[in-house]
Scaffold this active site. Structure first.
Site, PDB file in Angstrom:
ATOM      1  N   GLN A 191       0.901  -1.256  -0.005  1.00  0.00           N
ATOM      2  CA  GLN A 191      -0.025  -0.187   0.009  1.00  0.00           C
ATOM      3  C   GLN A 191       0.895   1.093   0.217  1.00  0.00           C
ATOM      4  O   GLN A 191       2.249   1.300   0.113  1.00  0.00           O
ATOM      5  CB  GLN A 191      -0.806  -0.047   1.162  1.00  0.00           C
ATOM      6  CG  GLN A 191      -0.095  -0.004   2.678  1.00  0.00           C
ATOM      7  CD  GLN A 191      -1.103   0.001   3.705  1.00  0.00           C
ATOM      8  OE1 GLN A 191      -1.237   0.891   4.632  1.00  0.00           O
ATOM      9  NE2 GLN A 191      -2.000  -1.080   3.993  1.00  0.00           N
ATOM     10  N   HIS A 198       4.926   0.576   0.438  1.00  0.00           N
ATOM     11  CA  HIS A 198       5.027  -0.217   2.048  1.00  0.00           C
ATOM     12  C   HIS A 198       4.205  -1.494   2.308  1.00  0.00           C
ATOM     13  O   HIS A 198       3.072  -1.408   1.614  1.00  0.00           O
ATOM     14  CB  HIS A 198       5.042   0.637   3.108  1.00  0.00           C
ATOM     15  CG  HIS A 198       4.020   1.309   3.319  1.00  0.00           C
ATOM     16  ND1 HIS A 198       3.629   2.505   2.739  1.00  0.00           N
ATOM     17  CD2 HIS A 198       3.119   0.991   4.671  1.00  0.00           C
ATOM     18  CE1 HIS A 198       2.564   2.929   3.417  1.00  0.00           C
ATOM     19  NE2 HIS A 198       2.048   1.922   4.478  1.00  0.00           N
ATOM     20  N   ARG A 233      -4.379   0.725  -1.547  1.00  0.00           N
ATOM     21  CA  ARG A 233      -3.905  -0.542  -1.911  1.00  0.00           C
ATOM     22  C   ARG A 233      -3.567  -0.823  -3.294  1.00  0.00           C
ATOM     23  O   ARG A 233      -4.306  -0.453  -4.166  1.00  0.00           O
ATOM     24  CB  ARG A 233      -5.096  -1.821  -1.513  1.00  0.00           C
ATOM     25  CG  ARG A 233      -5.127  -2.030  -0.192  1.00  0.00           C
ATOM     26  CD  ARG A 233      -6.232  -3.210   0.064  1.00  0.00           C
ATOM     27  NE  ARG A 233      -6.643  -2.976   1.180  1.00  0.00           N
ATOM     28  CZ  ARG A 233      -8.079  -2.639   1.600  1.00  0.00           C
ATOM     29  NH1 ARG A 233      -8.792  -2.809   0.315  1.00  0.00           N
ATOM     30  NH2 ARG A 233      -8.700  -2.547   2.695  1.00  0.00           N
TER      31      ARG A 233
HETATM   32 ZN    ZN Z   1       0.640   2.413   6.219  1.00  0.00          ZN
END
Ligand code: ZN
Length: 283
Positions: free
Chosen positions: A72, A149, A169
């Protein structure tokens, strides 16, 4: 930068924030006892919000994982405001526990264009292209907005973040949750500056962990070790060991004490506490 005065005059000068347990598909039915019973629910996050719907610029969460979270990204303030949202989201993590071999995904191993990020997210090859960095208890990681990340299974961490709930996402390992490819790709950066943003465990107990535009975070084992510049701001104090108190209230490890600007806080003897505030250290 002006700092918010968001604790109301009629409220106590420090508040032991109540955790709100949030169920997540990747959460755990077993979490450390100090966080309370899960009653069979899969608890993924504990949010330490202010009572009575007061909002604040920062939020403390604990995160517990039994499965991997999505890959995400979050927008920065400017990008968030362009989309009609109040703020972006930079965050930081203090790893409390990690299974042997656990990693966190931070940035990509290749410098990809927006089109390329879109296609590797769509076909799933982004998983291989993530920079998976081994982590251990005591590691500290700053995750500025725009960082691609991912958190994996077997991680327990404390997250200190801008109080914004905007997550895009990019990839969810084939799970059916919605993706946000257009928005996510538009704000994604391939690179991650681990040399300045990833601080491995070890080193002195008393240290500045984060000194960023949105927040500061220090680790201290005594009042003397807390930078004086923080005392004029509201502070979030989270004991790693032992306890911290202010205005007659005290919290132990696993809790969060919010202390009003100018109000003293006390790190108890033999305690180690994370203390966070809005803005960089010298502001
Ligand atoms: Zn985050």
């Amino acid at each position: 930068m002006g700092h918010s005065t968001f604790i109301m005059a009629d409220r106590p000068k420090s508040i032991a924030l109540e955790p709100r347990l949030i169920e997540k598909p990747w959460g755990r039915t077993q979490i450390p006892r100090m966080f309370g019973p899960t009653e069979g629910q899969r608890i993924g996050e504990l949010w330490f919000e202010q009572p009575d719907g007061h909002s604040s610029p920062l939020l403390v969460k604990y995160i517990f994982t039994s499965e991997r979270l999505s890959i995400q990204v979050h927008p920065d303030d400017r990008q968030a405001r362009e989309r009609g949202l109040p703020a972006g989201k930079s965050e930081c993590w203090y790893v409390l526990d990690a299974d042997e071999g656990a990693t966190l995904g931070l940035g990509l191993t290749a410098d990809l264009s927006a089109d390329e990020i879109h296609s590797v997210a769509l076909d799933g090859s982004i998983e291989r292209l993530m920079h998976w960095r081994p982590v251990a208890a005591g590691d500290f990681i700053y995750v500025p907005a725009g960082t691609i990340h991912a958190i994996v299974a077997g991680i327990e961490l404390l997250e200190f973040q801008q109080n914004s709930d905007v997550t895009y996402r990019l990839y969810d390992y084939g799970r059916p949750r919605e993706l946000h490819l257009e928005e996510g790709v538009a704000v994604s950066l391939s690179s991650y500056d681990a040399s300045s943003h990833f601080r491995p465990a070890g080193g002195p107990v008393n240290t500045v962990l984060a000194n960023t535009p949105h927040f500061s975070l220090v680790r201290a084992n005594s009042n003397d070790a807390i930078p004086v510049s923080l005392s004029a701001r509201p502070r979030w104090a989270m004991p790693l060991h032992g306890s911290v108190s202010g205005d007659g209230r005290s919290v132990d490890a696993g809790g969060c004490l919010l202390v009003e600007a100018g109000e003293p806080l006390t790190v108890s003897e033999s305690s180690v506490v994370l203390i966070g505030a809005e803005g960089p250290l010298d502001s």
